[in-house]
Every structure is written in structure tokens, then in C-alpha cells.
Scaffold this motif. Structure first.
Motif, PDB file in Angstrom:
ATOM      1  N   SER A  80     -55.170  38.228  13.915  1.00 51.25           N
ATOM      2  CA  SER A  80     -54.090  37.334  13.482  1.00 51.25           C
ATOM      3  C   SER A  80     -52.981  37.260  14.529  1.00 51.25           C
ATOM      4  CB  SER A  80     -53.529  37.768  12.124  1.00 51.25           C
ATOM      5  OG  SER A  80     -52.592  38.822  12.260  1.00 51.25           O
ATOM      6  N   GLY A 131     -52.769  34.097  17.118  1.00 53.30           N
ATOM      7  CA  GLY A 131     -51.487  33.425  16.997  1.00 53.30           C
ATOM      8  C   GLY A 131     -50.824  33.271  18.354  1.00 53.30           C
ATOM      9  N   ASP A 173     -59.426  18.466   6.893  1.00 49.85           N
ATOM     10  CA  ASP A 173     -60.292  17.935   7.941  1.00 49.85           C
ATOM     11  C   ASP A 173     -59.647  17.785   9.309  1.00 49.85           C
ATOM     12  OD1 ASP A 173     -62.095  17.710   5.871  1.00 49.85           O
ATOM     13  OD2 ASP A 173     -61.696  15.594   5.501  1.00 49.85           O
ATOM     14  N   GLY A 174     -58.328  17.920   9.386  1.00 48.39           N
ATOM     15  CA  GLY A 174     -57.657  17.659  10.648  1.00 48.39           C
ATOM     16  C   GLY A 174     -57.417  16.171  10.827  1.00 48.39           C
ATOM     17  N   VAL A 195     -50.963  22.547  11.113  1.00 49.85           N
ATOM     18  CA  VAL A 195     -51.638  23.475  12.022  1.00 49.85           C
ATOM     19  C   VAL A 195     -52.953  22.871  12.499  1.00 49.85           C
ATOM     20  CG1 VAL A 195     -52.775  25.708  12.233  1.00 49.85           C
ATOM     21  CG2 VAL A 195     -50.603  25.530  11.015  1.00 49.85           C
ATOM     22  N   ARG A 196     -53.731  22.340  11.556  1.00 51.07           N
ATOM     23  CA  ARG A 196     -55.012  21.740  11.936  1.00 51.07           C
ATOM     24  C   ARG A 196     -54.806  20.538  12.840  1.00 51.07           C
ATOM     25  NH1 ARG A 196     -58.321  23.411   7.377  1.00 51.07           N
ATOM     26  NH2 ARG A 196     -60.194  24.299   8.317  1.00 51.07           N
ATOM     27  N   SER A 231     -53.753  20.930  16.575  1.00 47.74           N
ATOM     28  CA  SER A 231     -54.762  21.389  17.527  1.00 47.74           C
ATOM     29  C   SER A 231     -55.308  20.260  18.375  1.00 47.74           C
ATOM     30  CB  SER A 231     -55.922  22.057  16.789  1.00 47.74           C
ATOM     31  OG  SER A 231     -55.469  23.197  16.096  1.00 47.74           O
ATOM     32  N   LEU A 243     -47.842  32.022  12.637  1.00 48.70           N
ATOM     33  CA  LEU A 243     -48.860  30.977  12.779  1.00 48.70           C
ATOM     34  C   LEU A 243     -50.247  31.583  12.976  1.00 48.70           C
ATOM     35  CD1 LEU A 243     -46.977  28.289  14.878  1.00 48.70           C
ATOM     36  CD2 LEU A 243     -47.657  28.210  12.484  1.00 48.70           C
ATOM     37  N   GLY A 244     -50.310  32.750  13.594  1.00 52.07           N
ATOM     38  CA  GLY A 244     -51.595  33.427  13.719  1.00 52.07           C
ATOM     39  C   GLY A 244     -52.131  33.829  12.356  1.00 52.07           C
ATOM     40  N   LEU A 245     -51.239  34.242  11.488  1.00 55.84           N
ATOM     41  CA  LEU A 245     -51.635  34.566  10.128  1.00 55.84           C
ATOM     42  C   LEU A 245     -52.146  33.316   9.413  1.00 55.84           C
ATOM     43  CD1 LEU A 245     -51.743  36.853   8.096  1.00 55.84           C
ATOM     44  CD2 LEU A 245     -49.378  36.341   7.456  1.00 55.84           C
ATOM     45  N   PHE A 277     -53.359  30.632  10.801  1.00 53.83           N
ATOM     46  CA  PHE A 277     -54.597  30.184  11.423  1.00 53.83           C
ATOM     47  C   PHE A 277     -55.794  31.006  10.950  1.00 53.83           C
ATOM     48  CE2 PHE A 277     -57.730  30.136  14.892  1.00 53.83           C
ATOM     49  CZ  PHE A 277     -57.927  28.788  15.034  1.00 53.83           C
ATOM     50  N   THR A 278     -55.665  32.323  10.967  1.00 53.99           N
ATOM     51  CA  THR A 278     -56.812  33.156  10.595  1.00 53.99           C
ATOM     52  C   THR A 278     -57.099  33.105   9.094  1.00 53.99           C
ATOM     53  OG1 THR A 278     -55.306  35.056  10.564  1.00 53.99           O
ATOM     54  CG2 THR A 278     -56.679  34.778  12.511  1.00 53.99           C
ATOM     55  N   VAL A 337     -57.087  28.441   8.124  1.00 55.39           N
ATOM     56  CA  VAL A 337     -57.879  27.518   8.936  1.00 55.39           C
ATOM     57  C   VAL A 337     -59.218  28.146   9.308  1.00 55.39           C
ATOM     58  CG1 VAL A 337     -57.981  26.203  11.092  1.00 55.39           C
ATOM     59  CG2 VAL A 337     -55.835  26.361   9.828  1.00 55.39           C
ATOM     60  N   LEU A 338     -59.166  29.276  10.002  1.00 56.10           N
ATOM     61  CA  LEU A 338     -60.408  29.939  10.413  1.00 56.10           C
ATOM     62  C   LEU A 338     -61.077  30.638   9.232  1.00 56.10           C
ATOM     63  CD1 LEU A 338     -62.053  30.472  12.974  1.00 56.10           C
ATOM     64  CD2 LEU A 338     -60.788  32.606  13.259  1.00 56.10           C
ATOM     65  N   LEU A 392     -60.961  33.859   8.320  1.00 57.43           N
ATOM     66  CA  LEU A 392     -61.576  35.113   8.739  1.00 57.43           C
ATOM     67  C   LEU A 392     -61.589  36.074   7.542  1.00 57.43           C
ATOM     68  CD1 LEU A 392     -62.589  36.160  11.563  1.00 57.43           C
ATOM     69  CD2 LEU A 392     -60.381  37.293  11.791  1.00 57.43           C
TER      70      LEU A 392
END
Lengths: 191, 191
Positions: free
Chosen positions: A148, A152, B29-30, B104-105, B108, B151-153, B155-156, B159-160, B162
Motif C-alpha cells: 500500500s 502509493g 471501469d475508468g 483514482v481510476r 491513471s 492514495l496507496g491504500l 489503490f490497493t 482498485v487493485l 489486493l
DNA sequence: GTCTATAATTCGATAGAC
DNA sequence: GTCTATCGAATTATAGAC
């Protein structure tokens, strides 16, 4: 006299040029906007060659997104510096190779790319963290937290290009972020 | 007798339905894969209505991606708990509103969306952090670091997706991540 | 192996009837 | 205000000549 052994075919150069151009385009534009036509133009070849070599756009991406994090063996690093080692390694890897940025961008909209990225971080980072000892379940959770912060950083610096994050030097980033990763890896589990 | 005052026109309901559907589609979907046709189908209206109300796909996105982080006034929070307050606030905000995930999507691959996101984090988060005192330049840098983790939180987790990050409860996430944000906000500047 | 030509979709956007 | 019909552009992918 012809070539011997692995037989360096002429097509290998074309194939490599396509992959190089594909990685750049996927990194810069994401999966949808990166077109086969543009990639072929960059590689100075005909678009139909891409199809011949890789079958489809998905196939091309799969080949271009092959990626090894090349994580160092954390067991060989002093335990109180594993965070620093990881952050430094990731920054080096990113600054010299577009592939991971391409994956981050593509994973935002393409399910196949997202699946591949989950695999990379679960398998490679998960294995490295498990090597530090502790229970395996906790190791996966710690690996996820590390992801994360690391992803990020990649997102804000290379994809979003947020000015304060772009302006920091790699050394500054290591100094700020390494303690975070260190705590996720070896810190106590919070109540 | 007709309506008075702000005159709740019939078209306002249509407009709101379009925006709601647009946020969901952009989030899922972005920007590129979210089509006007699909958004219109979700909203149970004709695709041409989208054009009529918002002019273009870009115009629709701009209207759908209007976003206020609604950050709490950090000056009113005990200084040793600002990290916790921020992480908790962001998690609440995400779990109840698709818009930020859509951003966020979309950021990118879409330059306009990226620009909007940079604005949101630079202006709103930047202002909140500056309110904590200290020199303004340092505050922007600290805000950037906070953004990298927050944002890493996002994203993971959103979005991703994980698995280890998805499986954590919001309370667990706060416990793990709040100390990171706290240090970025109020910790000493590393050598 | 390489390229031309084109098929088959799909999309954003427009024109105009009602 | 709402919908039908369609244009023009762009895309992936295929067929086949050389």
C-alpha cells in the motif's frame, strides 16, 4: 556458415523492438489508449506484425508485462534496515524500468493487468516478507501494507505526478518512507 | 399552482440520475471503458440526453468528478491524533462515496482527471496540513507524503483489490496506517 | 517474413422528427 | 424534453498477395 546454438533469428530483433515500444506506450498511456498501431509505429514495423508475433493485444500486454521485482534476500539484510533496503530497491527498479509503471496504469482499468499485479505482489513480495520469519498469515498482511505504501509512492510520483512527491530526491524519499515500511515489516502488531 | 422558488424542474431528476450512474461507471471501469451508452442505460435514459445535459464525455466527467474531501479542521484535533483522524476520515469517505475511486481510476489514463486530482490533494489536503503550523514548503511536502500513503491504500484496497488489504477491517487499517500518517504530519524531518 | 486491404465493431457526436 | 437514426472516426483483427 550460419549461426549456431540458440540461433539468433532475425525476427528476435523485431520482437524485442515491439516489446520495448509496447512497454513505453502502456506505461505512458495505459492499456486502452495504447494502440497496436502506435506501438507498431514506434517500433518502425507494420501493425500486422504485432498480431503475428503476439496474437492479440492481450497477448502483447502479457508478454510486455512479464516482470520480476528482483527483490533482494531480506534475510541477508540487518533486521533494522530491511525497510530502507526495500524502499531503495523499489526506487532503483522504477527509475530504470517502465514496466512496473505500465502495470500500475494498466491495472487501473484492465482486469488481466490487475490480476497479474496481484500475483506479482502476493508471490514475490509475499515470499520475501515470509522469509523474515513470523507466522505466514501475518506475513501476508504485512506484505499488503508494504504494498500500500510502495504502490502509493509509485502512483503519486510516476502516474499522478503530484509535485511535492515528484520534487523529492530518491534519497529524501528513502529517509521519509523507509521507517514506514520498516514498521510494517518488523513492528509490533497494533492492538 | 406551480412550483415556487428554485423551481424543481423535472430535468433535475434526470440530471441527478445521469450523474449517479456516471460516478458508478467511471469508478468501476475508468474513463475510457465507461461509455456514454452504458451510463445512459444504467440511468434508464437515452444516450443523447447525456450529450444534451453535459455537452461531451469530458463535460460529464468534469461534473461527476466534482469532489470535496470534507476534511476536518485538524486544528481542533489533539495534535498526537491527527494521523488517526485523517485515516479514519478518508476510510469513511471512501466506503460511502464512489467518486474518489472513480478519480483514482480515471487519473491513471486521463490527463484531465489527473489534473483535477492533483488540484484536490494540493488545495484541500495542502490547506489542512498547512493549518497545523510549520513552514508552508514543508507542509506541502508533508501533505504529499500523506497522499502517497492514503492514495496507496485506496489503490490497493479499492482498485487493485489486493486480498490482504481488502481483508483488513477499517479499524485494523486505522491502527496500522495512522502512525504512518501521524509521522508524516508531525514527525521530525529526517536528516 | 512483411505488407496491403479490409472486415467487423464500437464509440462519441449530430441532425431532426415528435 | 425525449427519442430515432445515423455519421464519421478509430479500433482490433483477419485474409491474402508478394
Amino acid at each position: 556458415m550460419t549461426d549456431t546454438a540458440p540461433r539468433a533469428r532475425r525476427s528476435d530483433a523485431t520482437r524485442a523492438a515491439i516489446l520495448r515500444a509496447a512497454r513505453e506506450r502502456f506505461a505512458a498511456d495505459g492499456y486502452d489508449r495504447a494502440t497496436i498501431r502506435a506501438i507498431a509505429a514506434d517500433a518502425r514495423i507494420d501493425p500486422s506484425m504485432v498480431m503475428r508475433y503476439f496474437g492479440s493485444k492481450e497477448g502483447l500486454f502479457a508478454a510486455a508485462a512479464e516482470f520480476d521485482l528482483r527483490l533482494p534476500d531480506l534475510a541477508g539484510v540487518p533486521r533494522d534496515r530491511v525497510g530502507e533496503a526495500l524502499v531503495r530497491h523499489f526506487l532503483d527498479r522504477w527509475e530504470s524500468d517502465d514496466t512496473l509503471v505500465a502495470l500500475v496504469r494498466a491495472a487501473s482499468t484492465n482486469p488481466g493487468a490487475a490480476e497479474r499485479m496481484r500475483g506479482i505482489f502476493a508471490d514475490q513480495l509475499g515470499a520475501a516478507v515470509t522469509g523474515l520469519g513470523g507466522d505466514p498469515t501475518g506475513a501476508l498482511r504485512r506484505a499488503g501494507l508494504v504494498a500500500s505504501q510502495i504502490l502509493g509512492l509509485a502512483f503519486t510520483r510516476y502516474v499522478l505526478r503530484l509535485p511535492p512527491v515528484v520534487d523529492l530526491t530518491p534519497a529524501d524519499l528513502v529517509a521519509w518512507v523507509a521507517p514506514t515500511v520498516q514498521r510494517y515489516l518488523t513492528g509490533p502488531t497494533p492492538a
